[in-house]
Design a protein around this motif. Structure first.
Motif, PDB file in Angstrom:
ATOM      1  N   MET A 164      -4.529   4.141  -4.872  1.00  0.00           N
ATOM      2  CA  MET A 164      -4.644   5.173  -3.837  1.00  0.00           C
ATOM      3  C   MET A 164      -5.060   4.580  -2.494  1.00  0.00           C
ATOM      4  O   MET A 164      -4.832   5.168  -1.456  1.00  0.00           O
ATOM      5  CB  MET A 164      -5.647   6.227  -4.263  1.00  0.00           C
ATOM      6  N   LYS A 165      -5.702   3.403  -2.555  1.00  0.00           N
ATOM      7  CA  LYS A 165      -6.063   2.742  -1.295  1.00  0.00           C
ATOM      8  C   LYS A 165      -6.070   1.233  -1.524  1.00  0.00           C
ATOM      9  O   LYS A 165      -7.043   0.679  -2.049  1.00  0.00           O
ATOM     10  CB  LYS A 165      -7.434   3.225  -0.812  1.00  0.00           C
ATOM     11  N   ILE A 166      -4.965   0.605  -1.171  1.00  0.00           N
ATOM     12  CA  ILE A 166      -4.879  -0.848  -1.261  1.00  0.00           C
ATOM     13  C   ILE A 166      -5.489  -1.400   0.033  1.00  0.00           C
ATOM     14  O   ILE A 166      -5.186  -0.913   1.125  1.00  0.00           O
ATOM     15  CB  ILE A 166      -3.400  -1.303  -1.414  1.00  0.00           C
ATOM     16  N   GLN A 223      -4.375  10.170   3.340  1.00  0.00           N
ATOM     17  CA  GLN A 223      -3.701  11.394   3.792  1.00  0.00           C
ATOM     18  C   GLN A 223      -4.292  12.666   3.178  1.00  0.00           C
ATOM     19  O   GLN A 223      -3.858  13.771   3.470  1.00  0.00           O
ATOM     20  CB  GLN A 223      -2.201  11.335   3.457  1.00  0.00           C
ATOM     21  N   GLY A 269       0.846  -1.205   0.000  1.00  0.00           N
ATOM     22  CA  GLY A 269       0.000   0.000   0.000  1.00  0.00           C
ATOM     23  C   GLY A 269       0.872   1.241   0.000  1.00  0.00           C
ATOM     24  O   GLY A 269       0.678   2.160  -0.802  1.00  0.00           O
ATOM     25  N   ILE A 290       5.304  20.179   4.934  1.00  0.00           N
ATOM     26  CA  ILE A 290       4.963  20.526   3.547  1.00  0.00           C
ATOM     27  C   ILE A 290       5.263  22.001   3.269  1.00  0.00           C
ATOM     28  O   ILE A 290       5.875  22.350   2.255  1.00  0.00           O
ATOM     29  CB  ILE A 290       3.463  20.217   3.295  1.00  0.00           C
ATOM     30  N   MET A 341       2.619  17.845  10.109  1.00  0.00           N
ATOM     31  CA  MET A 341       2.615  17.464   8.684  1.00  0.00           C
ATOM     32  C   MET A 341       2.492  18.719   7.808  1.00  0.00           C
ATOM     33  O   MET A 341       3.158  18.825   6.759  1.00  0.00           O
ATOM     34  CB  MET A 341       1.461  16.485   8.435  1.00  0.00           C
ATOM     35  N   TYR A 352      -0.724  16.200  15.311  1.00  0.00           N
ATOM     36  CA  TYR A 352       0.030  15.568  14.226  1.00  0.00           C
ATOM     37  C   TYR A 352      -0.158  16.293  12.880  1.00  0.00           C
ATOM     38  O   TYR A 352       0.817  16.561  12.175  1.00  0.00           O
ATOM     39  CB  TYR A 352      -0.470  14.118  14.184  1.00  0.00           C
ATOM     40  N   ALA A 364       2.059   5.540  -2.681  1.00  0.00           N
ATOM     41  CA  ALA A 364       2.929   6.694  -2.444  1.00  0.00           C
ATOM     42  C   ALA A 364       4.310   6.517  -3.088  1.00  0.00           C
ATOM     43  O   ALA A 364       4.572   7.079  -4.161  1.00  0.00           O
ATOM     44  CB  ALA A 364       3.052   6.939  -0.939  1.00  0.00           C
ATOM     45  N   VAL A 405       0.343  11.386  -2.260  1.00  0.00           N
ATOM     46  CA  VAL A 405      -0.012  10.560  -1.087  1.00  0.00           C
ATOM     47  C   VAL A 405      -1.138   9.600  -1.458  1.00  0.00           C
ATOM     48  O   VAL A 405      -1.819   9.784  -2.466  1.00  0.00           O
ATOM     49  CB  VAL A 405      -0.529  11.428   0.101  1.00  0.00           C
ATOM     50  N   LYS A 452      -8.381  -0.533   5.061  1.00  0.00           N
ATOM     51  CA  LYS A 452      -7.108  -0.204   4.404  1.00  0.00           C
ATOM     52  C   LYS A 452      -6.007  -1.200   4.802  1.00  0.00           C
ATOM     53  O   LYS A 452      -5.952  -1.605   5.966  1.00  0.00           O
ATOM     54  CB  LYS A 452      -6.708   1.212   4.856  1.00  0.00           C
ATOM     55  N   MET A 453      -5.146  -1.560   3.867  1.00  0.00           N
ATOM     56  CA  MET A 453      -3.966  -2.353   4.240  1.00  0.00           C
ATOM     57  C   MET A 453      -3.048  -1.443   5.044  1.00  0.00           C
ATOM     58  O   MET A 453      -2.686  -0.358   4.578  1.00  0.00           O
ATOM     59  CB  MET A 453      -3.244  -2.869   2.992  1.00  0.00           C
TER      60      MET A 453
END
Ligand code: TYM
Length: 332
Positions: free
Chosen positions: A186-188, A152, A21, A138, A134, A130, A26, A148, A197-198
């Motif tokens: 984008m989402k495995i 995210q 994932g 950026i 982040m 958090y 990413a 991402v 999500k994985m």
């Protein structure tokens, strides 16, 4: 800061073994920007301590994540690869941005809600703030694009809101970044529960395929993947198991979903799962070989960490000084 060049920025936490994932959503996409953009890819160790880490493991994974960046094709001559805690401006800007981020905004972050449910005994302020760290990551580099996975996106959108709010008060401070979400990958999803999500922190190792898993484990995990009722290889949101496997197959082979449906017409889930395992193992083998070579050379990795931190600091210092000046901090 870079008059003619756009900036790509992203980060990965060294908080567990990285999964396919992380790779498909990413890291694999980072190198797309290496030629035309100024690129910064960070190992975000400061983010990782929002949940408890074993120090020796965090240290080892920091080396491993940097090595994986390179093994996945990121050339340290073309990309600034560095470790977050080695550039102190991140934490300094994060404090400032905390003062421009609303309690309500942070309370709405789905990752905060999920992680505080999972770590109910340690809902610390770092977990809550958090997203401002982040945002600092950026914004320090005047970033244009942030590649991402979809999980995210909400954080990057909050970063945009913070940048716009700050710019309204202090015009021309930050570039407002765009999240870039891969069309496929984008989402495995988890192999044990394809509605989830994985995730590298999943407790069930069969739910997750790690980038560094050996060939047999990869094939075994895909063979055991939960699939849906029926037997047709057809993409259907109502059938998240087979659809997830088709996404993985498509990402590793470059084939479209229609091509995959044609290729496996008349086959059962068993044949298809084996094929997904094989293409995944084939695609990861060169990454794993390169990773092993890189990891064996600790001095080289440390030299790259140092070089990356120096490069990143140069840019980070300039943005932080600009912000401090705008805020009215005395600069001698
Ligand atoms: P992290 O470490 O959880 O994940 C790293 C990247 O992998 C993506 N990803 C996935 N993509 C597709 N399918 C999945 N199952 C999957 N699991 C993870 C994530 O979306 C992410 O892109 N907060 C970030 C790290 C970060 C960051 C940044 C990212 C810190 N500062 C600045 C971008 C810019 C995180 O925890 O990612």
């Amino acid at each position: 800061m870079f008059k003619d060049q756009k900036v790509s920025y992203s980060g990965v936490q060294p908080s567990g073994n990285l999964t396919i994932g992380n790779y498909l959503g990413a890291i694999r996409n980072f190198s797309e920007y290496s030629e035309q953009y100024k690129t910064f890819y960070c190992v975000v160790d400061q983010h990782a301590i929002t949940v408890r880490q074993v120090p020796a493991e965090l240290r080892r994974r920091t080396y491993e994540t940097l090595a994986l960046y390179m093994a996945c094709g990121l050339d340290p001559e073309k990309n600034t690869l560095y470790v977050q805690s080695m550039v102190h401006e991140h934490a300094e800007l994060a404090w400032i941005l905390n003062c421009f981020t609303m309690f309500g905004e942070l309370s709405r972050m789905t990752q905060f809600k999920d992680k505080s449910a999972k770590h109910a005994d340690n809902i610390n302020a770092g977990l809550f703030t958090y997203p401002t760290l982040m945002a600092a990551d950026i914004l320090l580099y005047q970033t244009d694009v942030v590649p991402v996975g979809i999980d995210q996106k909400q954080h990057v959108e909050l970063c945009r809101d913070i940048a716009e709010r700050f710019n309204q008060l202090y015009p021309g401070t930050f570039t407002v970044p765009q999240p870039i979400i891969a069309k496929h990958g984008m989402k495995i999803m988890s192999l044990a529960d394809p509605t989830k999500k994985m995730s590298k922190s999943d407790e069930n190792p069969n739910a997750v395929v790690y980038i560094l898993d050996d060939r047999d484990s990869i094939i075994r995990k895909f063979k055991r993947a939960v699939t849906d009722s029926g037997s047709e290889i057809r993409y259907d949101e109502e059938k998240p198991g087979v659809s997830n496997l088709m996404t993985v197959y498509s990402c590793f082979t470059g084939k479209t979903l229609e091509e995959i449906e044609r290729e496996f017409a008349g086959c059962g889930y068993g044949d298809f799962k084996l094929a997904v395992g094989e293409v995944t193992a084939d695609a990861l083998a060169p990454v794993q070989n390169r990773f092993a070579e890189l990891l064996a050379d600790k001095a080289y990795l440390e030299a790259q960490m140092k070089k990356g931190a120096e490069e990143a600091s140069w840019y980070a210092r300039r943005t932080l000084a600009k912000v401090q000046k705008k805020l009215g901090f005395v600069q001698l």
